[in-house]
Design a protein around this motif. Sequence first.
Motif, PDB file in Angstrom:
ATOM      1  N   MET A 159      32.819  35.935  43.883  1.00  0.00           N
ATOM      2  CA  MET A 159      32.629  36.632  45.152  1.00  0.00           C
ATOM      3  C   MET A 159      33.232  35.843  46.315  1.00  0.00           C
ATOM      4  SD  MET A 159      28.732  38.093  44.706  1.00  0.00           S
ATOM      5  CE  MET A 159      28.631  38.482  46.461  1.00  0.00           C
ATOM      6  N   GLU A 160      33.127  34.530  46.238  1.00  0.00           N
ATOM      7  CA  GLU A 160      33.717  33.670  47.266  1.00  0.00           C
ATOM      8  C   GLU A 160      35.241  33.869  47.309  1.00  0.00           C
ATOM      9  OE1 GLU A 160      34.465  28.963  47.321  1.00  0.00           O
ATOM     10  OE2 GLU A 160      32.337  29.506  47.306  1.00  0.00           O
ATOM     11  N   TYR A 161      35.842  33.970  46.144  1.00  0.00           N
ATOM     12  CA  TYR A 161      37.284  34.206  46.059  1.00  0.00           C
ATOM     13  C   TYR A 161      37.652  35.551  46.682  1.00  0.00           C
ATOM     14  CZ  TYR A 161      41.696  35.736  44.047  1.00  0.00           C
ATOM     15  OH  TYR A 161      42.963  36.252  43.882  1.00  0.00           O
ATOM     16  N   VAL A 162      36.898  36.595  46.318  1.00  0.00           N
ATOM     17  CA  VAL A 162      37.185  37.943  46.842  1.00  0.00           C
ATOM     18  C   VAL A 162      37.038  37.971  48.360  1.00  0.00           C
ATOM     19  CG1 VAL A 162      36.423  40.356  46.844  1.00  0.00           C
ATOM     20  CG2 VAL A 162      36.540  39.084  44.691  1.00  0.00           C
ATOM     21  N   ALA A 163      36.030  37.296  48.889  1.00  0.00           N
ATOM     22  CA  ALA A 163      35.782  37.293  50.335  1.00  0.00           C
ATOM     23  C   ALA A 163      36.946  36.680  51.114  1.00  0.00           C
ATOM     24  CB  ALA A 163      34.500  36.532  50.645  1.00  0.00           C
ATOM     25  N   ALA A 164      37.693  35.794  50.482  1.00  0.00           N
ATOM     26  CA  ALA A 164      38.802  35.117  51.157  1.00  0.00           C
ATOM     27  C   ALA A 164      40.111  35.898  51.093  1.00  0.00           C
ATOM     28  CB  ALA A 164      39.007  33.735  50.549  1.00  0.00           C
ATOM     29  N   LEU A 165      40.131  37.002  50.369  1.00  0.00           N
ATOM     30  CA  LEU A 165      41.351  37.786  50.222  1.00  0.00           C
ATOM     31  C   LEU A 165      41.658  38.587  51.483  1.00  0.00           C
ATOM     32  CD1 LEU A 165      40.786  39.168  46.606  1.00  0.00           C
ATOM     33  CD2 LEU A 165      42.373  37.357  47.274  1.00  0.00           C
ATOM     34  N   SER A 166      42.917  38.811  51.723  1.00  0.00           N
ATOM     35  CA  SER A 166      43.320  39.629  52.878  1.00  0.00           C
ATOM     36  C   SER A 166      43.340  41.110  52.528  1.00  0.00           C
ATOM     37  CB  SER A 166      44.716  39.205  53.368  1.00  0.00           C
ATOM     38  OG  SER A 166      45.664  39.298  52.321  1.00  0.00           O
ATOM     39  N   SER A 167      43.527  41.431  51.257  1.00  0.00           N
ATOM     40  CA  SER A 167      43.543  42.839  50.833  1.00  0.00           C
ATOM     41  C   SER A 167      42.116  43.338  50.626  1.00  0.00           C
ATOM     42  CB  SER A 167      44.336  42.995  49.539  1.00  0.00           C
ATOM     43  OG  SER A 167      43.818  42.163  48.518  1.00  0.00           O
ATOM     44  N   PRO A 168      41.855  44.602  50.973  1.00  0.00           N
ATOM     45  CA  PRO A 168      40.487  45.131  50.900  1.00  0.00           C
ATOM     46  C   PRO A 168      40.008  45.372  49.473  1.00  0.00           C
ATOM     47  CG  PRO A 168      42.022  46.874  51.485  1.00  0.00           C
ATOM     48  CD  PRO A 168      42.816  45.592  51.497  1.00  0.00           C
ATOM     49  N   THR A 169      38.700  45.354  49.316  1.00  0.00           N
ATOM     50  CA  THR A 169      38.062  45.652  48.032  1.00  0.00           C
ATOM     51  C   THR A 169      36.992  46.707  48.280  1.00  0.00           C
ATOM     52  OG1 THR A 169      38.400  43.396  47.241  1.00  0.00           O
ATOM     53  CG2 THR A 169      36.747  44.706  46.095  1.00  0.00           C
ATOM     54  N   ASP A 170      37.023  47.791  47.514  1.00  0.00           N
ATOM     55  CA  ASP A 170      36.031  48.845  47.707  1.00  0.00           C
ATOM     56  C   ASP A 170      34.900  48.791  46.684  1.00  0.00           C
ATOM     57  OD1 ASP A 170      37.736  49.534  45.656  1.00  0.00           O
ATOM     58  OD2 ASP A 170      37.886  51.646  46.191  1.00  0.00           O
ATOM     59  N   ILE A 171      35.245  48.437  45.442  1.00  0.00           N
ATOM     60  CA  ILE A 171      34.255  48.386  44.359  1.00  0.00           C
ATOM     61  C   ILE A 171      34.421  47.081  43.592  1.00  0.00           C
ATOM     62  CG2 ILE A 171      33.458  49.443  42.202  1.00  0.00           C
ATOM     63  CD1 ILE A 171      34.572  52.125  43.236  1.00  0.00           C
ATOM     64  N   ILE A 172      33.297  46.476  43.244  1.00  0.00           N
ATOM     65  CA  ILE A 172      33.308  45.300  42.369  1.00  0.00           C
ATOM     66  C   ILE A 172      32.641  45.686  41.048  1.00  0.00           C
ATOM     67  CG2 ILE A 172      32.324  43.020  41.943  1.00  0.00           C
ATOM     68  CD1 ILE A 172      34.556  42.792  43.865  1.00  0.00           C
ATOM     69  N   VAL A 173      33.321  45.382  39.961  1.00  0.00           N
ATOM     70  CA  VAL A 173      32.763  45.607  38.628  1.00  0.00           C
ATOM     71  C   VAL A 173      32.486  44.242  37.996  1.00  0.00           C
ATOM     72  CG1 VAL A 173      33.197  46.487  36.298  1.00  0.00           C
ATOM     73  CG2 VAL A 173      33.971  47.797  38.297  1.00  0.00           C
ATOM     74  N   PHE A 174      31.281  44.075  37.469  1.00  0.00           N
ATOM     75  CA  PHE A 174      30.927  42.859  36.740  1.00  0.00           C
ATOM     76  C   PHE A 174      30.977  43.172  35.247  1.00  0.00           C
ATOM     77  CE2 PHE A 174      29.005  42.162  40.880  1.00  0.00           C
ATOM     78  CZ  PHE A 174      29.283  40.826  41.124  1.00  0.00           C
ATOM     79  N   LEU A 175      31.598  42.276  34.502  1.00  0.00           N
ATOM     80  CA  LEU A 175      31.790  42.497  33.073  1.00  0.00           C
ATOM     81  C   LEU A 175      31.741  41.148  32.358  1.00  0.00           C
ATOM     82  CD1 LEU A 175      32.784  44.264  30.620  1.00  0.00           C
ATOM     83  CD2 LEU A 175      35.107  43.890  31.468  1.00  0.00           C
ATOM     84  N   ASP A 176      31.017  41.079  31.251  1.00  0.00           N
ATOM     85  CA  ASP A 176      30.956  39.828  30.501  1.00  0.00           C
ATOM     86  C   ASP A 176      32.245  39.589  29.723  1.00  0.00           C
ATOM     87  OD1 ASP A 176      28.519  39.126  31.448  1.00  0.00           O
ATOM     88  OD2 ASP A 176      27.405  39.438  29.589  1.00  0.00           O
ATOM     89  N   GLY A 177      32.485  38.336  29.383  1.00  0.00           N
ATOM     90  CA  GLY A 177      33.729  37.961  28.722  1.00  0.00           C
ATOM     91  C   GLY A 177      33.656  37.861  27.222  1.00  0.00           C
ATOM     92  N   ASP A 178      32.566  38.356  26.614  1.00  0.00           N
ATOM     93  CA  ASP A 178      32.378  38.163  25.168  1.00  0.00           C
ATOM     94  C   ASP A 178      32.830  39.350  24.313  1.00  0.00           C
ATOM     95  OD1 ASP A 178      30.408  40.056  25.667  1.00  0.00           O
ATOM     96  OD2 ASP A 178      28.746  38.643  25.446  1.00  0.00           O
ATOM     97  N   TYR A 179      33.339  40.398  24.950  1.00  0.00           N
ATOM     98  CA  TYR A 179      33.861  41.596  24.282  1.00  0.00           C
ATOM     99  C   TYR A 179      32.768  42.435  23.624  1.00  0.00           C
ATOM    100  CZ  TYR A 179      37.857  44.296  22.463  1.00  0.00           C
ATOM    101  OH  TYR A 179      38.797  45.281  22.217  1.00  0.00           O
ATOM    102  N   SER A 180      31.538  42.295  24.087  1.00  0.00           N
ATOM    103  CA  SER A 180      30.460  43.133  23.559  1.00  0.00           C
ATOM    104  C   SER A 180      30.466  44.514  24.219  1.00  0.00           C
ATOM    105  CB  SER A 180      29.103  42.454  23.755  1.00  0.00           C
ATOM    106  OG  SER A 180      28.916  42.085  25.108  1.00  0.00           O
ATOM    107  N   ASP A 181      30.893  44.569  25.465  1.00  0.00           N
ATOM    108  CA  ASP A 181      31.063  45.856  26.136  1.00  0.00           C
ATOM    109  C   ASP A 181      32.447  46.414  25.810  1.00  0.00           C
ATOM    110  OD1 ASP A 181      28.603  46.108  27.832  1.00  0.00           O
ATOM    111  OD2 ASP A 181      29.349  44.212  28.643  1.00  0.00           O
ATOM    112  N   TYR A 182      32.658  47.664  26.187  1.00  0.00           N
ATOM    113  CA  TYR A 182      33.953  48.315  25.985  1.00  0.00           C
ATOM    114  C   TYR A 182      34.609  48.466  27.361  1.00  0.00           C
ATOM    115  CZ  TYR A 182      32.629  49.469  21.182  1.00  0.00           C
ATOM    116  OH  TYR A 182      32.268  49.393  19.848  1.00  0.00           O
ATOM    117  N   PRO A 183      35.500  47.543  27.731  1.00  0.00           N
ATOM    118  CA  PRO A 183      36.088  47.562  29.072  1.00  0.00           C
ATOM    119  C   PRO A 183      36.745  48.878  29.449  1.00  0.00           C
ATOM    120  CG  PRO A 183      36.602  45.498  27.968  1.00  0.00           C
ATOM    121  CD  PRO A 183      35.987  46.392  26.929  1.00  0.00           C
TER     122      PRO A 183
END
Length: 227
Positions: free
Chosen positions: A66-90
Amino acid sequence: MRVLIPAYNEADSIPLVIKDIPSIVTEVIVCSNNSDDHTVINARRAGATVVEEPVPGYGNACLKGMEYVAALSSPTDIIVFLDGDYSDYPEQLIELIAPISENNIDFVVGSRVKKWRERGAMTIPQIFGNWLATSLMSLFFKSKFTDLGPFRAIKYDKLLELEMEDRTYGWTVEMQLKVLKRGWSYKEVPMKYRNRIGVSKVSGTVKGAIFAGVKILVWIFKYGFKK
């Protein structure tokens, strides 16, 4: 729209996760949480932006992203959180964000429904913990949540308003409780769920499962009795 993936030693799975994320996503951000394998290298090779948080903790990794996103100049409308273990279907991200993009819902949780859940993908402590947590949320807040699933989407401006603070395993329940306390709109979307690649850092150990359970209950009772 940007995707944040907290990851600790997910070298084998992280390229698969990134590959399956739909192209409508502006940027995939992998938040490496003190990984000492090839998570960082593999994530970059797969096309993700990588930020590193050396202090252990699921929430710490999410906050770094979130700290990284806050420092960006381009806008963000939606944030998606996703785990990195491939248990979900991206690839189901399209379904996940639909209530936000089509119906202006504030917050969406991907619910790991039993009929679409691979055998063994969730441990008995996970299943019980989810039931207990969501039952208490229903008792205190009349909540309709059935899961604390990590695959979730939220309007970026709403995420900032939540002022997230948990640095470990209470991150997901904190978010849901704060959404409930503010009376925002939310929805669950049924999702498929499979056995993860590698060993879970939470449910894979007795210590991790107990610590996560305690953190979740502390957040629920903190908000349940808070006026």
